[in-house]
Design an enzyme around this catalytic site. Sequence first.
Site, short mmCIF file in Angstrom:
data_model
loop_
_atom_site.label_atom_id
_atom_site.label_comp_id
_atom_site.label_asym_id
_atom_site.label_seq_id
_atom_site.Cartn_x
_atom_site.Cartn_y
_atom_site.Cartn_z
N GLY A 106 2.53 -4.69 11.32
CA GLY A 106 1.72 -4.75 10.68
C GLY A 106 1.79 -3.87 9.23
CB ILE A 165 -0.45 -0.47 1.27
CG1 ILE A 165 -1.93 1.34 0.79
CG2 ILE A 165 -0.17 0.26 2.82
CD1 ILE A 165 -3.46 0.76 1.75
CG ASP A 172 0.47 1.29 12.54
OD1 ASP A 172 0.58 2.68 12.04
OD2 ASP A 172 -0.11 1.32 13.74
CB SER A 217 -10.05 -5.12 12.02
OG SER A 217 -9.99 -4.55 12.33
CG ASN A 250 -1.31 1.96 17.31
OD1 ASN A 250 -1.64 2.65 18.06
ND2 ASN A 250 0.14 0.59 17.34
N GLY A 281 -5.41 -8.12 10.48
CA GLY A 281 -4.42 -8.92 11.23
C GLY A 281 -4.56 -9.39 11.58
CB ILE A 282 -2.45 -8.34 15.20
CG1 ILE A 282 -2.16 -8.64 16.88
CG2 ILE A 282 -2.31 -6.56 14.85
CD1 ILE A 282 -1.37 -10.25 16.26
CE1 TYR A 283 -5.10 -3.79 17.00
CE2 TYR A 283 -7.56 -2.20 16.09
CZ TYR A 283 -5.81 -2.84 16.92
OH TYR A 283 -5.58 -1.76 17.13
#
Length: 176
Positions: free
Chosen positions: A33, A12, A35, A122, A25, A124-126
């Site tokens: 990720g 991206i 972010d 949301s 976050n 990925g880790i979420y």
Amino acid sequence: MSGRINVVQGDITRIDTDVIVNAANPSLMGGGGVDGAIHRAAGPSLLAACKVVRQQQGECQPGHAVITEAGDLAAKAVIHTVGPIWRGGHDNEPQLLADAYRNSLELVTANGYNSVAFPAISTGIYGYPKAAAAQIAFETVSDYLTRRPQPKQVYFVCYDEENFLLYQRLLGQYDE
């Protein structure tokens, strides 16, 4: 609607759009990720801009979005939105995820930008289930675009093959 929504696979931070959306976050201070990738590519000025936003309004809550400069990215701005952490779907996660997309689009429109790139917020880790998240993303963006001329182009940028195939399938359904 046809032609305004695009699905691409890749990084991206390298997409040529006016705005890149960051799946942030709540602290807005960078992380893992997408972010972390956006913060690394944008350089220290993005973190400095996020610190100013945080000082002015505190943490960014799930479903909300804020806009900053883009630092070293080719984009003109970065919209930071916080998606929900998946807790089984009974903690308002679908609405919060839709709000993250809708509030990001509102900032794109309010600031006069023509194109925006979204990651799979949301997923990925979420831990949000990818198929459900993709459906919400498409429904929210499609609904928004049917009522507004801006943005002219929306890109769903999928880093992994699984999301790319999910989004491609949905694009086919929405273009029919």
